[in-house]
Design a protein around this motif. Structure first.
Motif, PDB file in Angstrom:
ATOM      1  N   GLY A 188      -7.493   7.673  -7.048  1.00  0.00           N
ATOM      2  CA  GLY A 188      -8.171   6.500  -7.195  1.00  0.00           C
ATOM      3  C   GLY A 188      -7.623   5.352  -7.319  1.00  0.00           C
ATOM      4  O   GLY A 188      -8.214   4.243  -7.269  1.00  0.00           O
ATOM      5  N   HIS A 189      -6.120   5.344  -7.331  1.00  0.00           N
ATOM      6  CA  HIS A 189      -5.454   4.167  -7.584  1.00  0.00           C
ATOM      7  C   HIS A 189      -5.622   3.472  -6.402  1.00  0.00           C
ATOM      8  O   HIS A 189      -5.453   3.820  -5.169  1.00  0.00           O
ATOM      9  CB  HIS A 189      -4.044   4.421  -7.776  1.00  0.00           C
ATOM     10  N   PRO A 190      -5.994   2.112  -6.537  1.00  0.00           N
ATOM     11  CA  PRO A 190      -6.173   1.092  -5.470  1.00  0.00           C
ATOM     12  C   PRO A 190      -5.126   0.955  -4.529  1.00  0.00           C
ATOM     13  O   PRO A 190      -5.397   0.462  -3.263  1.00  0.00           O
ATOM     14  CB  PRO A 190      -6.695  -0.193  -6.195  1.00  0.00           C
ATOM     15  N   ALA A 191      -3.943   1.103  -4.711  1.00  0.00           N
ATOM     16  CA  ALA A 191      -2.870   0.953  -4.043  1.00  0.00           C
ATOM     17  C   ALA A 191      -2.529   2.128  -2.861  1.00  0.00           C
ATOM     18  O   ALA A 191      -1.958   1.977  -1.614  1.00  0.00           O
ATOM     19  CB  ALA A 191      -1.411   0.853  -4.840  1.00  0.00           C
ATOM     20  N   VAL A 192      -3.104   3.223  -3.338  1.00  0.00           N
ATOM     21  CA  VAL A 192      -2.866   4.569  -2.588  1.00  0.00           C
ATOM     22  C   VAL A 192      -4.067   4.431  -1.305  1.00  0.00           C
ATOM     23  O   VAL A 192      -5.144   4.196  -1.504  1.00  0.00           O
ATOM     24  CB  VAL A 192      -3.209   5.783  -3.358  1.00  0.00           C
ATOM     25  N   ILE A 193      -3.414   4.773  -0.146  1.00  0.00           N
ATOM     26  CA  ILE A 193      -4.300   4.677   1.172  1.00  0.00           C
ATOM     27  C   ILE A 193      -4.437   5.902   1.761  1.00  0.00           C
ATOM     28  O   ILE A 193      -5.190   6.309   2.810  1.00  0.00           O
ATOM     29  CB  ILE A 193      -3.771   3.440   2.005  1.00  0.00           C
ATOM     30  N   GLY A 194      -3.443   6.594   1.554  1.00  0.00           N
ATOM     31  CA  GLY A 194      -3.516   8.004   2.057  1.00  0.00           C
ATOM     32  C   GLY A 194      -2.443   9.064   1.382  1.00  0.00           C
ATOM     33  O   GLY A 194      -1.804   8.667   0.598  1.00  0.00           O
ATOM     34  N   TRP A 195      -2.533  10.245   2.001  1.00  0.00           N
ATOM     35  CA  TRP A 195      -1.881  11.261   1.361  1.00  0.00           C
ATOM     36  C   TRP A 195      -1.035  12.217   2.464  1.00  0.00           C
ATOM     37  O   TRP A 195      -1.425  12.246   3.525  1.00  0.00           O
ATOM     38  CB  TRP A 195      -2.578  12.242   0.854  1.00  0.00           C
ATOM     39  N   GLN A 196       0.430  12.390   2.151  1.00  0.00           N
ATOM     40  CA  GLN A 196       1.084  13.260   2.963  1.00  0.00           C
ATOM     41  C   GLN A 196       1.216  14.703   2.240  1.00  0.00           C
ATOM     42  O   GLN A 196       1.649  14.770   1.078  1.00  0.00           O
ATOM     43  CB  GLN A 196       2.690  12.766   3.174  1.00  0.00           C
ATOM     44  N   ILE A 197       0.769  15.816   3.023  1.00  0.00           N
ATOM     45  CA  ILE A 197       0.972  16.933   2.375  1.00  0.00           C
ATOM     46  C   ILE A 197       2.412  17.326   2.635  1.00  0.00           C
ATOM     47  O   ILE A 197       3.149  17.505   3.590  1.00  0.00           O
ATOM     48  CB  ILE A 197       0.076  18.041   3.174  1.00  0.00           C
ATOM     49  N   ASP A 212      -9.377   6.959   2.859  1.00  0.00           N
ATOM     50  CA  ASP A 212      -7.972   7.349   2.905  1.00  0.00           C
ATOM     51  C   ASP A 212      -7.771   8.567   3.524  1.00  0.00           C
ATOM     52  O   ASP A 212      -8.859   9.501   4.051  1.00  0.00           O
ATOM     53  CB  ASP A 212      -7.715   7.498   1.239  1.00  0.00           C
ATOM     54  N   PHE A 213      -6.651   8.776   4.170  1.00  0.00           N
ATOM     55  CA  PHE A 213      -6.217   9.676   5.100  1.00  0.00           C
ATOM     56  C   PHE A 213      -5.556  10.713   4.515  1.00  0.00           C
ATOM     57  O   PHE A 213      -4.882  10.641   3.225  1.00  0.00           O
ATOM     58  CB  PHE A 213      -5.535   9.154   6.233  1.00  0.00           C
ATOM     59  N   ARG A 246       0.738  -1.242   0.017  1.00  0.00           N
ATOM     60  CA  ARG A 246       0.043   0.031   0.113  1.00  0.00           C
ATOM     61  C   ARG A 246       0.792   1.098  -0.102  1.00  0.00           C
ATOM     62  O   ARG A 246       2.093   1.200   0.598  1.00  0.00           O
ATOM     63  CB  ARG A 246      -0.847  -0.089   1.052  1.00  0.00           C
ATOM     64  N   VAL A 247       0.309   2.439  -0.610  1.00  0.00           N
ATOM     65  CA  VAL A 247       1.093   3.327  -0.692  1.00  0.00           C
ATOM     66  C   VAL A 247       0.551   4.899  -0.063  1.00  0.00           C
ATOM     67  O   VAL A 247      -0.660   5.171  -0.154  1.00  0.00           O
ATOM     68  CB  VAL A 247       1.428   3.872  -2.353  1.00  0.00           C
ATOM     69  N   ILE A 248       1.387   5.477   0.462  1.00  0.00           N
ATOM     70  CA  ILE A 248       0.943   6.956   0.877  1.00  0.00           C
ATOM     71  C   ILE A 248       1.752   7.887   0.033  1.00  0.00           C
ATOM     72  O   ILE A 248       2.873   7.791  -0.269  1.00  0.00           O
ATOM     73  CB  ILE A 248       1.687   7.416   2.358  1.00  0.00           C
ATOM     74  N   PHE A 249       1.069   8.470  -0.730  1.00  0.00           N
ATOM     75  CA  PHE A 249       1.428   9.440  -1.968  1.00  0.00           C
ATOM     76  C   PHE A 249       1.550  10.820  -1.361  1.00  0.00           C
ATOM     77  O   PHE A 249       0.807  11.166  -0.392  1.00  0.00           O
ATOM     78  CB  PHE A 249       0.533   9.488  -2.992  1.00  0.00           C
ATOM     79  N   HIS A 305      -1.346  21.809  16.517  1.00  0.00           N
ATOM     80  CA  HIS A 305      -2.532  21.357  17.097  1.00  0.00           C
ATOM     81  C   HIS A 305      -3.763  21.996  16.085  1.00  0.00           C
ATOM     82  O   HIS A 305      -4.334  21.187  15.585  1.00  0.00           O
ATOM     83  CB  HIS A 305      -2.884  21.932  18.335  1.00  0.00           C
ATOM     84  N   GLY A 306      -3.538  23.370  15.676  1.00  0.00           N
ATOM     85  CA  GLY A 306      -4.687  23.916  14.866  1.00  0.00           C
ATOM     86  C   GLY A 306      -4.708  23.338  13.399  1.00  0.00           C
ATOM     87  O   GLY A 306      -5.566  23.007  12.802  1.00  0.00           O
ATOM     88  N   LEU A 307      -3.205  23.290  13.029  1.00  0.00           N
ATOM     89  CA  LEU A 307      -3.120  22.709  11.519  1.00  0.00           C
ATOM     90  C   LEU A 307      -3.730  21.307  11.495  1.00  0.00           C
ATOM     91  O   LEU A 307      -4.446  21.200  10.548  1.00  0.00           O
ATOM     92  CB  LEU A 307      -1.488  22.601  11.294  1.00  0.00           C
ATOM     93  N   THR A 308      -3.415  20.597  12.631  1.00  0.00           N
ATOM     94  CA  THR A 308      -3.805  19.137  12.471  1.00  0.00           C
ATOM     95  C   THR A 308      -5.495  19.020  12.420  1.00  0.00           C
ATOM     96  O   THR A 308      -6.346  18.260  11.805  1.00  0.00           O
ATOM     97  CB  THR A 308      -3.458  18.139  13.462  1.00  0.00           C
ATOM     98  N   ARG A 309      -5.920  19.883  13.384  1.00  0.00           N
ATOM     99  CA  ARG A 309      -7.732  19.982  13.653  1.00  0.00           C
ATOM    100  C   ARG A 309      -8.189  20.139  12.283  1.00  0.00           C
ATOM    101  O   ARG A 309      -9.141  19.508  11.997  1.00  0.00           O
ATOM    102  CB  ARG A 309      -7.879  20.695  14.729  1.00  0.00           C
ATOM    103  N   ASP A 310      -7.620  21.136  11.525  1.00  0.00           N
ATOM    104  CA  ASP A 310      -8.328  21.717  10.564  1.00  0.00           C
ATOM    105  C   ASP A 310      -8.281  20.800   9.482  1.00  0.00           C
ATOM    106  O   ASP A 310      -9.025  20.997   8.167  1.00  0.00           O
ATOM    107  CB  ASP A 310      -7.896  23.153  10.162  1.00  0.00           C
ATOM    108  N   ASN A 311      -7.161  20.327   9.114  1.00  0.00           N
ATOM    109  CA  ASN A 311      -6.697  19.691   7.910  1.00  0.00           C
ATOM    110  C   ASN A 311      -6.332  17.948   7.699  1.00  0.00           C
ATOM    111  O   ASN A 311      -6.392  17.514   6.731  1.00  0.00           O
ATOM    112  CB  ASN A 311      -5.348  20.608   7.231  1.00  0.00           C
ATOM    113  N   LEU A 312      -5.934  17.467   8.894  1.00  0.00           N
ATOM    114  CA  LEU A 312      -5.512  16.328   8.779  1.00  0.00           C
ATOM    115  C   LEU A 312      -6.478  15.383   9.302  1.00  0.00           C
ATOM    116  O   LEU A 312      -7.069  15.433  10.424  1.00  0.00           O
ATOM    117  CB  LEU A 312      -4.054  16.226   9.442  1.00  0.00           C
ATOM    118  N   THR A 313      -6.154  13.870   8.996  1.00  0.00           N
ATOM    119  CA  THR A 313      -6.829  12.916   9.542  1.00  0.00           C
ATOM    120  C   THR A 313      -5.960  12.687  10.569  1.00  0.00           C
ATOM    121  O   THR A 313      -6.781  12.338  11.839  1.00  0.00           O
ATOM    122  CB  THR A 313      -6.952  11.474   8.682  1.00  0.00           C
ATOM    123  N   PHE A 314      -4.777  12.561  10.810  1.00  0.00           N
ATOM    124  CA  PHE A 314      -4.073  12.407  11.848  1.00  0.00           C
ATOM    125  C   PHE A 314      -2.509  13.055  11.723  1.00  0.00           C
ATOM    126  O   PHE A 314      -2.317  13.328  10.495  1.00  0.00           O
ATOM    127  CB  PHE A 314      -3.884  11.036  12.340  1.00  0.00           C
TER     128      PHE A 314
END
Ligand code: GAL
Length: 685
Positions: A139-148, A247-248, A76-79, A261-270
């Motif tokens: 949409g690729h099935p291998a992708v499970i989440g994203w890093q900004i 996906d996260f 699985r891939v985090i893109f 804290h604010g950045l995570t609350r507003d934008n991230l799954t974790f």
């Protein structure tokens, strides 16, 4: 397919750079990773040119091929969005996207993170590349989440480009409305700094004395944080349009000048953290006398937990630190990769991604080693990883268990940032926070950080029997109310010197000190001083114990009928005057200590406030071991981590299941150098 951080699995991954290797190596690498138990790879955070090699020219095949291969091999891939390194075609055409030094020189292409967050051109190009990568790959099935991006504010956390100047003015206009209000809020009447228009305001620049208006500087740091948050929001808004359900979105860090804290609350799954414990052993910066530097990551992990109760490790160190120009540390010793992995898990991480799979034979990080060396041959680090995987298979039930802390250290961004720019504040803040960390570690008392912001409520504070808020110079009515309610309901809080000295602008308050803390502490600060060099032996006598009073001293008086003087200064010009006051407030107590805290002082407070080692009745550990407990469904998972290279002895007072060996242990146990134990026990903390 189970999800990361689903509370059911502990998963391992790695950071992989397909662009560093010939395509022929990909499959071999993926197979070898799978063989070691790796299930996830993070890719693409520096690979803009592999997707948009020239302006407006998109080539998706490279990562299409990689993702297809990953899928074929069950990886699985985090893109990642590749915005941490703008391509040369972009910075050459639009130098305004670059960051600048304080003197205004542009920071050029050639390293990384050379951009600024506020350039409209950069934001446009970033929005565009994020639309393209998300639109194509999400949409690729291998992708499970994203890093900004990658590690916001790493390397550089100050920004001085012309776009930043403009954005700073907009930020201030929004905050203050008129230039008159800005003048008022910054006290610009001092040294004739008065502005007649927002256009005259600049981000900090070189000045004659080096000093910049302190209130401007405080707002400038808030502005940087705001800029990062807006930049992240721009990306997460786009990602949300494209990602598959479930996906996260995450980012990795953690660095300064950001309200994470604010950045995570507003934008991230974790949130995810990058853990490099071997910075403790950098050959040039190594100070054997600095206690517990080897486990500084535990402190960072405590902070990460406060940002994101559910979190992972995006980069877990596996090899030597080393850029060809800096940061040299030796290779991890046998057992240390395991120890550091368990350290992260002990603090709550259920995803551990190792940095990096193969060591890159070229570029600035050619000495920053990954799991494999240049040749890719099996080595002892890979063998250790395989052993770690086996261990993790035996402790999957720990996933989702929650770290148990009964004590909290209170922090907030206003004070953290004020302590950076204000020398008096910085001098007291840093040593006291260091002392709290070391003392709590040595006493095996688990603690959390609680960041006081608008999202914190009384219920969150009520979990803790004791709060330490060492030197909140800046206080607000709202934060004080929260703390008063906590104490009134039976909590105990400990403050140190210089509490309540300032308001949110960073002005010194003109009320009696400690300002807004006067009511809660029942304390009147009559006078204060930096500790004079010829008064180094001044101390505080509390119930027969001599506590140190370094760096700064407040001279106190009891100002409430429920306030009691517990200790006085011995020696110095405040000799005989109160140094510690305890005020009964509702059902609880507030303590005001007139100086800074060292390790012994914190330990004495813990004793006096009846904060005992939580597992005293279960096991005995030497100071060199960290204790961490995670709890789930009435079961405690007790981690014992030995950071020293020497073996140590621990004593179990009753039989306990040890998950890594699968055996029941009791009595005196030898824990090898860098050894780890994970015991399981019905929870009775
Ligand atoms: C991290 C970064 C990685 C790599 C690593 C080693 O800070 O995210 O990209 O640079 O450190 O330096």
């Amino acid at each position: 397919m189970e999800r990361l951080l689903d509370g059911k699995n502990i998963t391992i991954g790695t950071c992989y750079y397909p662009e560093h290797w010939g395509r022929k190596m990909w499959e071999e690498d993926l197979l070898c990773m799978k063989d070691a138990g790796i299930e996830v790879v993070r890719v693409a955070e520096f690979a803009w040119s592999k997707i948009e090699p020239r302006e407006g020219e998109y080539t998706y095949e490279f990562f299409d091929d990689f993702l297809d291969l990953a899928e074929k091999n069950g990886m699985r891939v985090i893109f990642s969005t590749p915005t941490a390194t703008p391509p040369a075609w972009l910075t050459e055409a639009y130098p305004e996207v670059l960051n600048a030094t304080r003197d205004g020189d542009l920071i050029r292409h050639g390293s990384r993170r050379h951009y600024n967050y506020n350039s409209p051109v950069y934001r446009e190009y970033c929005a565009n590349i994020v639309e393209h990568v998300a639109g194509h790959y999400a949409g690729h099935p291998a992708v499970i989440g994203w890093q900004i991006d990658n590690e916001f504010n790493c390397e550089n956390w100050a920004f001085y480009s012309e776009s930043d100047n403009k954005a700073f003015r907009r930020f201030l206009k929004e905050k203050y409305g008129t230039v008159e209000c800005l003048n008022e809020a910054w006290g610009t009447v001092f040294w004739n700094q008065t502005y007649t228009a927002f256009s005259e305001v600049h981000v900090p620049r070189r000045t004659n004395t080096g000093a910049v208006n302190p209130h401007l500087e405080l707002d400038y740091i808030r502005f940087i944080s705001d800029s990062v948050r807006k930049f992240a929001a721009m990306q997460s808004d786009i990602l949300r349009k494209y990602i598959k359900p479930g996906d996260f979105i995450t980012t990795n860090g953690m660095f300064g000048h950001i309200d994470n804290h604010g950045l995570t609350r507003d934008n991230l799954t974790f949130y995810t953290y990058d853990s490099y414990p071997n910075f403790a052993y950098c050959v040039d910066g190594f100070r054997p006398e600095e206690p517990f530097k080897d486990r500084w990551s535990s402190r960072a992990l405590t902070e990460v937990r406060s940002i994101s109760p559910k979190f992972g490790i995006m980069e877990q160190q596996t090899g030597a630190n080393g850029w060809n120009v800096s940061m040299e540390a030796p290779t991890p010793r046998i057992g240390q990769i395991t120890l550091w992995t368990m350290q992260s898990i002990a603090h709550g991480a259920d995803y551990i991604s190792y940095f990096r799979w193969r060591t890159c034979p070229f570029g600035t990080e050619m000495y920053w080693h990954g799991i494999l060396d240049y040749s890719g041959r099996e080595n002892r680090r890979l063998l250790e990883l395989k052993e770690i995987h086996k261990k993790l298979c035996r402790m999957q039930e720990v996933a989702g268990a929650v770290y148990q802390a009964r004590v909290a250290v209170v922090r907030d961004y206003d004070n953290i940032w004020d302590a950076e720019i204000d020398h008096w504040h910085g001098r007291i803040q840093r040593p006291s926070e260091d002392a709290l960390f070391v003392a709590l570690q040595q006493k095996h008392i688990m603690y959390d950080y609680v960041y006081l912001d608008d999202s914190v409520n009384e219920g969150q504070l009520a979990r803790y029997s004791v709060l330490f808020y060492p030197h909140p110079e800046i206080l607000t009515e709202k934060r004080m109310k929260l703390l008063e309610n906590y104490v009134a309901a039976g909590g105990k809080i400990v403050f140190g010197c210089r509490t309540g000295q300032k308001d949110l602008r960073g002005f010194c308050v003109m009320e009696k000190l400690p300002g807004l803390a006067f009511r809660l502490t029942g304390t009147d600060v009559l006078e204060y001083s930096l500790a004079a060099p010829d008064e180094a032996d001044v101390h505080v006598l509390w119930d027969g114990a001599e506590l140190s009073a370094p760096i700064f001293r407040d001279m106190l008086a009891a100002a409430d009928e429920d306030a009691t003087v517990l200790a006085r200064y011995v020696g110095g010009c405040y000799a005989g005057e109160p140094a510690l006051i305890c005020n009964s407030f509702g059902k609880g107590k507030a303590y005001y200590y007139g100086s800074t805290f060292d390790v012994d002082t914190v330990k004495f407070f813990l004793e006096k406030l009846s904060v005992i080692e939580p597992l005293e009745a279960v096991l005995n550990l030497p100071e060199g071991c960290e204790l961490a407990v995670r709890r789930k469904d009435g079961v405690d998972y007790i981690f014992v981590l030995n950071y020293s290279k020497e073996e140590v002895k621990i004593t179990l007072k009753s039989p306990l299941d040890e998950l890594l060996s699968g055996e029941v242990e009791e009595g005196e146990i030898v824990l090898s150098g860098y050894g780890v134990k994970v015991y399981k026990r019905g929870s009775q903390l």
